[in-house]
Motif scaffolding. Structure first.
Motif, mmCIF file in Angstrom:
data_model
loop_
_atom_site.group_PDB
_atom_site.id
_atom_site.type_symbol
_atom_site.label_atom_id
_atom_site.label_comp_id
_atom_site.label_asym_id
_atom_site.label_seq_id
_atom_site.Cartn_x
_atom_site.Cartn_y
_atom_site.Cartn_z
ATOM 1 N N HIS A 116 0.829 -1.215 0.000
ATOM 2 C CA HIS A 116 0.000 0.000 0.000
ATOM 3 C C HIS A 116 0.859 1.259 0.000
ATOM 4 C CE1 HIS A 116 -3.094 2.891 1.131
ATOM 5 N NE2 HIS A 116 -3.949 1.984 0.671
ATOM 6 N N ALA A 118 0.511 4.032 1.358
ATOM 7 C CA ALA A 118 0.593 4.772 2.630
ATOM 8 C C ALA A 118 1.701 4.197 3.524
ATOM 9 C CB ALA A 118 -0.750 4.726 3.355
ATOM 10 N N ALA A 164 -4.861 0.476 12.425
ATOM 11 C CA ALA A 164 -5.347 1.747 12.970
ATOM 12 C C ALA A 164 -5.904 2.660 11.872
ATOM 13 C CB ALA A 164 -4.220 2.460 13.710
ATOM 14 N N ALA A 165 -5.237 2.703 10.733
ATOM 15 C CA ALA A 165 -5.677 3.612 9.661
ATOM 16 C C ALA A 165 -6.671 2.935 8.729
ATOM 17 C CB ALA A 165 -4.482 4.117 8.859
ATOM 18 N N ARG A 166 -6.932 1.675 8.986
ATOM 19 C CA ARG A 166 -7.808 0.844 8.174
ATOM 20 C C ARG A 166 -7.392 0.854 6.699
ATOM 21 N NH1 ARG A 166 -14.284 0.773 8.809
ATOM 22 N NH2 ARG A 166 -13.778 0.606 11.008
ATOM 23 N N ILE A 167 -6.188 0.348 6.475
ATOM 24 C CA ILE A 167 -5.757 0.094 5.097
ATOM 25 C C ILE A 167 -6.553 -1.118 4.632
ATOM 26 C CG2 ILE A 167 -3.833 -0.759 3.692
ATOM 27 C CD1 ILE A 167 -1.996 1.097 5.274
ATOM 28 N N PRO A 168 -7.293 -0.976 3.533
ATOM 29 C CA PRO A 168 -8.239 -2.041 3.186
ATOM 30 C C PRO A 168 -7.566 -3.312 2.679
ATOM 31 C CG PRO A 168 -8.230 -0.363 1.483
ATOM 32 C CD PRO A 168 -7.342 0.136 2.578
ATOM 33 N N ARG A 170 -8.300 -5.441 0.062
ATOM 34 C CA ARG A 170 -9.027 -5.778 -1.159
ATOM 35 C C ARG A 170 -8.245 -5.314 -2.387
ATOM 36 N NH1 ARG A 170 -10.847 -0.592 -1.883
ATOM 37 N NH2 ARG A 170 -12.070 0.265 -0.172
ATOM 38 N N SER A 173 -9.845 -0.351 -6.593
ATOM 39 C CA SER A 173 -10.847 -0.060 -7.608
ATOM 40 C C SER A 173 -10.172 0.168 -8.962
ATOM 41 C CB SER A 173 -11.625 1.188 -7.218
ATOM 42 O OG SER A 173 -10.726 2.283 -7.146
ATOM 43 N N ASP A 176 -7.878 3.117 -9.434
ATOM 44 C CA ASP A 176 -6.602 3.090 -8.709
ATOM 45 C C ASP A 176 -5.678 1.971 -9.196
ATOM 46 O OD1 ASP A 176 -7.381 5.168 -7.129
ATOM 47 O OD2 ASP A 176 -8.048 3.930 -5.436
ATOM 48 N N ARG A 180 -1.573 1.228 -8.553
ATOM 49 C CA ARG A 180 -1.277 0.290 -7.476
ATOM 50 C C ARG A 180 -0.500 -0.928 -7.978
ATOM 51 N NH1 ARG A 180 -4.489 0.572 -2.972
ATOM 52 N NH2 ARG A 180 -3.160 -1.113 -2.268
#
Lengths: 410, 107
Positions: A116, A118, A164-168, A170, A173, A176, A180
């Motif tokens: 990810h 982030a 904590a930051a809720r990196i998904p 899945r 989309s 993206d 990615r």
């Protein structure tokens, strides 16, 4: 079944099933930490049980079931320990077992989460090797020459941020996805390059474990995204580079440059597979990206019987194409090396000298200048450039090669 | 899931009218799509006062708690299902207000 056979079966299952088990558990328990630890426990159980009970008929299913049980045990233990019935908060996946295609999709989710944007690049690399590649913490720490505790903290922090930051968890989309996927490929290319040109004074010049792992993971991505041109391009690039691995370092641990390599020692099967991938991309008729162009350059080299047989005009044209996509000075430097074969060392040196501002701290810049100056008979300047290159080079085989070339100067 | 989206001023100065128009349009979109929780612009750091009443007697200090060239100029609190959604919104917010932005999850 002998104990040795059973151990080999565990090793094979680890390669084939680790990412699948971690992915399935992450999906079910919504937590990478639980998934990782339960998967590790399941494999440890296999090491104990398989030599005694025999290898189960479906090792992957056995491992997933065992890991699931370990995860539930772990959650119960934790719930009991802090008496807060955390169990109730854990998200259980009640979906029926998914068909094989969907399981592959889960591994893809795992890869996208680990890569990810982030997360810091070094973290993405470490996390991918641990969660998808199944390398142990000490192995990853060794690969990147950092203390085990540092690597452990890096991975722990990453898992905490994901939560904590809720990196998904899945596949991104459609809008993206291209960015990615290229982020994932960058991680894999970095792993490969670290293996191919390992740094450090006491490090093996080529870390085959890392190049092999990068290829294995790229093959996995390729199987999951078969129509992506850049995925195919990166795989071809790795295969055509890996094919030359054994010819690239001499018995005495010195780098052997392309012109001096024994082409008979190249791995013909890897070359054939790389060429096949490139033909497939050509047939697709889609404008190539960076990895496909780099692979095409390697395909030109691996198609030539010897260095004189190389189609240099093709190589220069491909680098020209690459400059448009990636105007970095390193690409310009590589283009100049090819120009030297086509238009002579003088033209190439002029192009290289224009890069001084940007590349003065890069060993390959000085090594290239040194070679060109040698061919122009400017020995003194060549020697100074070799000195500078040796000072900056981090790879032991390169240092040995540069030192020999310098000492050959009259 | 809620995220604090902080607007970082690194010497850009006060909003221009064009930036304010763009921020209004972005806010309307946040409301329309159900992401809006709250937002506000802040006065300059010089207007800040730090209070420490841990010792029983309140001590007031003039100025922000940390002197820095970069400071918080404003913020959004948004509702988003996950970080990917929050990051996409923050990227648009950064364009709208023409400033760097930090995204941080609430606990």
């Amino acid at each position: 079944m002998s104990a040795i056979d059973a151990r080999e079966a565990v090793t094979r299952a680890h390669r084939a099933e680790w990412a699948r088990v971690v992915a399935a558990l992450t999906r079910r328990f919504g937590d990478l930490d639980t998934a990782e630890e339960a998967a590790a426990e399941a494999f440890a159980t296999a090491v104990e049980r398989w030599p005694v009970d025999g290898v189960p008929p479906n090792p992957g299913a056995w491992l997933t079931t065992t890991a699931n049980r370990k995860a539930i045990d772990r959650i119960r233990r934790e719930a009991k320990r802090d008496d807060k019935q955390k169990e109730a908060q854990v998200w259980y996946d009640d979906d029926p077992p998914e068909p094989l295609g969907a399981i592959d999709d889960q591994r893809l989710r795992l890869i996208f989460t680990c890569c990810h944007p982030a997360l810091a690049m070094e973290t993405r690399v470490a996390l991918t090797l641990r969660m998808v590649g199944g390398l142990t913490m000490p192995e990853i720490a060794r690969a990147f020459l950092v203390p085990e505790t540092t690597m452990g903290q890096r991975i722990t922090r990453a898992k905490a941020k994901i939560k904590a930051a809720r990196i998904p968890y899945r596949v991104p989309s459609a809008e993206d996805l291209p960015a990615r996927v290229s982020g994932v490929l960058a991680v894999l290319f970095l792993v490969f390059n670290e293996g191919y040109l390992a740094t450090g004074p006491d490090t093996d010049p080529v870390r085959h474990d890392l190049t092999a792992e990068a290829i294995r993971l790229t093959r996995l991505i390729r199987a999951l995204l078969p129509t992506d041109g850049e995925v195919a391009g990166l795989l071809a690039l790795m295969l055509l580079t890996e094919a030359r691995r054994t010819a690239r370092v001499s018995a005495t641990g010195e780098l052997v440059t392309l012109d001096e390599q024994d082409r008979g020692a190249w791995d013909a099967a890897l070359v054939a597979e790389g060429h096949r991938l490139m033909r497939e991309r050509l047939a697709a008729g889609v404008a190539p990206g960076r990895y496909q162009i780099l692979a095409a350059i390697n395909a030109v080299h691996t198609s030539a019987r010897d260095i004189r047989d190389t189609d240099w005009s093709q190589v220069v044209a491909l680098y020209g194409q690459l400059v448009h996509l990636d105007p970095s000075p390193i690409v310009a430097l590589n283009r100049a090396i090819a120009v030297a074969e086509l238009d002579g060392p003088e033209v190439a040196l002029a192009a290289v000298d224009r890069l001084e501002d940007k590349l003065a701290g890069y060993h390959a810049y000085h090594a290239t200048r040194a070679e060109l100056l040698r061919r122009l008979g400017r020995s003194q300047e060549s020697r100074a450039a070799y000195d500078k290159a040796i000072e900056l080079a981090g790879n032991t085989a390169e240092t040995a090669h540069l030192t020999r070339r310098r000492d050959q100067l009259g | 899931m809620q995220y604090l989206v902080s607007v970082i001023d690194d010497g850009t100065g006060p909003d221009t009218p064009a930036e304010e128009t763009a921020i209004d349009a972005f806010n309307d979109r946040l409301r329309a799509e159900g992401h809006w929780v709250f937002a506000g612009g802040l006065g300059s750091p010089e207007a800040a006062t730090v209070i420490d009443n841990r010792g029983g007697e309140a001590v007031f200090t003039d100025g922000p708690f940390v002197e820095s060239k970069e400071y918080l100029a404003g913020f959004w609190i948004i509702e988003a299902t996950d970080l990917d959604v929050a990051l996409r919104l923050a990227a648009e917010g950064s364009t709208a207000c023409n400033r760097k932005i930090e995204v941080r999850p609430f606990r």
